[in-house]
Design a protein around this motif. Structure first.
Motif, PDB file in Angstrom:
ATOM      1  N   ARG A 168      45.371 -25.061   6.430  1.00 21.58           N
ATOM      2  CA  ARG A 168      45.737 -24.824   5.027  1.00 21.58           C
ATOM      3  C   ARG A 168      44.530 -24.766   4.088  1.00 21.58           C
ATOM      4  O   ARG A 168      44.577 -24.051   3.080  1.00 21.58           O
ATOM      5  CB  ARG A 168      46.673 -25.921   4.540  1.00 21.58           C
ATOM      6  N   ASP A 169      43.496 -25.554   4.390  1.00 24.13           N
ATOM      7  CA  ASP A 169      42.388 -25.713   3.443  1.00 24.13           C
ATOM      8  C   ASP A 169      41.033 -25.254   3.974  1.00 24.13           C
ATOM      9  O   ASP A 169      40.364 -24.457   3.331  1.00 24.13           O
ATOM     10  CB  ASP A 169      42.273 -27.184   3.015  1.00 24.13           C
ATOM     11  N   ILE A 170      40.656 -25.787   5.115  1.00 19.28           N
ATOM     12  CA  ILE A 170      39.282 -25.579   5.592  1.00 19.28           C
ATOM     13  C   ILE A 170      39.035 -24.134   6.015  1.00 19.28           C
ATOM     14  O   ILE A 170      38.179 -23.453   5.451  1.00 19.28           O
ATOM     15  CB  ILE A 170      38.961 -26.553   6.736  1.00 19.28           C
ATOM     16  N   TYR A 171      39.753 -23.669   7.018  1.00 14.80           N
ATOM     17  CA  TYR A 171      39.472 -22.335   7.561  1.00 14.80           C
ATOM     18  C   TYR A 171      39.824 -21.194   6.614  1.00 14.80           C
ATOM     19  O   TYR A 171      39.113 -20.185   6.603  1.00 14.80           O
ATOM     20  CB  TYR A 171      40.103 -22.166   8.945  1.00 14.80           C
ATOM     21  N   PRO A 172      40.878 -21.323   5.800  1.00 15.15           N
ATOM     22  CA  PRO A 172      41.106 -20.253   4.833  1.00 15.15           C
ATOM     23  C   PRO A 172      39.932 -20.055   3.868  1.00 15.15           C
ATOM     24  O   PRO A 172      39.621 -18.923   3.497  1.00 15.15           O
ATOM     25  CB  PRO A 172      42.375 -20.695   4.099  1.00 15.15           C
ATOM     26  N   SER A 173      39.278 -21.141   3.490  1.00 18.82           N
ATOM     27  CA  SER A 173      38.128 -20.978   2.586  1.00 18.82           C
ATOM     28  C   SER A 173      36.982 -20.268   3.297  1.00 18.82           C
ATOM     29  O   SER A 173      36.297 -19.437   2.704  1.00 18.82           O
ATOM     30  CB  SER A 173      37.681 -22.319   2.010  1.00 18.82           C
ATOM     31  N   PHE A 174      36.797 -20.571   4.584  1.00 19.23           N
ATOM     32  CA  PHE A 174      35.768 -19.862   5.360  1.00 19.23           C
ATOM     33  C   PHE A 174      36.116 -18.382   5.485  1.00 19.23           C
ATOM     34  O   PHE A 174      35.264 -17.512   5.343  1.00 19.23           O
ATOM     35  CB  PHE A 174      35.608 -20.466   6.753  1.00 19.23           C
ATOM     36  N   ARG A 175      37.388 -18.112   5.763  1.00 24.67           N
ATOM     37  CA  ARG A 175      37.847 -16.724   5.874  1.00 24.67           C
ATOM     38  C   ARG A 175      37.617 -15.979   4.575  1.00 24.67           C
ATOM     39  O   ARG A 175      37.105 -14.857   4.566  1.00 24.67           O
ATOM     40  CB  ARG A 175      39.325 -16.689   6.245  1.00 24.67           C
TER      41      ARG A 175
END
Length: 64
Positions: A17-24
């Motif tokens: 929900r938080d970590i990987y979406p920001s990287f994406r």
């Protein structure tokens, strides 16, 4: 086991929900389409992990 599953669910949820979406999103902004696609696959995988842990927790609770 119940506590471990609850922690695992929270970790997986935070990741997808938080970590990987920001990287994406950062990769998208940088024009790195391939990296963004990889991060999306990771997001999808982490979400699946969360669902597996949720199912395991439900099974554990039903067995109690």
């Amino acid at each position: 086991i119940e506590k471990a599953l609850k922690v695992a669910i929270k970790v997986e949820q935070r990741e997808y929900r938080d970590i990987y979406p920001s990287f994406r999103d950062q990769a998208i902004k940088a024009g790195q389409k391939e990296a963004a696609e990889i991060y999306q696959r990771v997001i999808d995988s982490e979400e699946q992990h969360a669902h597996w842990f949720e199912a395991a927790l439900k099974d554990l609770e039903l067995a109690a």
